[in-house]
Design an enzyme around this catalytic site. Sequence first.
Site, short mmCIF file in Angstrom:
data_model
loop_
_atom_site.label_atom_id
_atom_site.label_comp_id
_atom_site.label_asym_id
_atom_site.label_seq_id
_atom_site.Cartn_x
_atom_site.Cartn_y
_atom_site.Cartn_z
N GLY A 40 54.93 43.74 28.80
CA GLY A 40 54.01 42.60 28.36
C GLY A 40 52.92 42.35 29.32
O GLY A 40 51.78 41.99 28.93
N ASP A 51 47.65 34.49 29.62
CA ASP A 51 48.10 35.07 30.75
C ASP A 51 46.91 35.95 31.17
O ASP A 51 46.97 36.35 32.55
CB ASP A 51 49.34 36.15 30.51
N THR A 101 58.88 54.47 33.24
CA THR A 101 59.13 55.36 32.05
C THR A 101 57.72 55.74 31.56
O THR A 101 56.99 54.81 30.95
CB THR A 101 59.77 54.47 30.77
N TYR A 137 56.60 35.30 41.08
CA TYR A 137 56.73 34.14 41.73
C TYR A 137 57.89 33.58 42.15
O TYR A 137 58.08 32.44 43.12
CB TYR A 137 55.80 33.13 41.09
N LYS A 170 57.47 35.87 22.80
CA LYS A 170 56.11 36.18 22.81
C LYS A 170 55.40 36.94 21.61
O LYS A 170 54.18 37.02 21.52
CB LYS A 170 55.66 36.64 24.38
#
Length: 262
Positions: A127, A100, A149, A210, A64
């Site tokens: 992401g 997305d 983090t 999912y 991506k």
Amino acid sequence: MKKFAVIGYPIKHSKSPLLHEAGFNEMGIDASFEAIEVSPDELGDWMRTDFPDYAGIAVTIPHKEKIKDFIDQLTPAAKSIGAVNTLYRKDGLVIGTNTDCFGVLKALQSECPELKNKKALILGAGGASRATIFALKQAQSIITCWNRTEKKALKLVDEFEINTVSSLDAIQSEDFDIIINTTSVGLKKWQSPVPANFFSPSNIVFDIVYDPLETKFLSEAEQTGCQTITGDKMLVYQALEQFRIWHGIALEPEIMETAFFG
Ligand code: ATR
């Protein structure tokens, strides 16, 4: 016949062909949709030699970000999110966008139509988190991010003008309208990024994982009495937006939802 594909590594379990083929069948579109395994080493060669045959491609992990090297133009969403999941052609150019964020937005709106001024807690800073933050910024929600983090969450503060918390112990879930898991915790494992007693009944709780559909995170939220949103919604809505981009058709969500569960 127009050709479409999803590329990733691995790619075997991708639901994209199923979702898009359901759309082709419904609308009588003469097109194919393949799932193609392209390793990181092969990406450049594949884009140069194979991609010219395709009208559009979906891009998934781990490409991506790297795919941006092979694109003429990025949409504002892809630029802000820093990742591309959809390529299409326009006026001879290859455009990279990110659907997305659209998937997250529509999934959330299925339970919470008005997101403006809603307080959202986003777990994770990878992401998927960036796509979620972008979507909720557009919707004018008030965003707080927590990440294992902390350094990574702090990087998002300046970029997106959001709040962060260093520890989940420092916050009360009842102070949030929406809680979203964008971490990979729960993927194929009965684990949750938050303690079982973390939720408050007023929370709307969304998990982008999912597989499984009913994660530990969502199961514990449900037991608390929260409204929950499963990860299939995001997958389906981001694919619906791809379908709209590639074919100019706003498909009924049920077509792809049925294919997902088929
Ligand atoms: P994606 O692109 O799918 O978001 P990613 O960029 O690798 O994937 O991000 C994964 C996210 O899941 C990160 O926020 C990661 O936290 P770190 O930044 O601390 O690594 C989070 N994550 C993964 N495993 C985790 C775990 N066991 N507990 C808490 N967070 C976890």
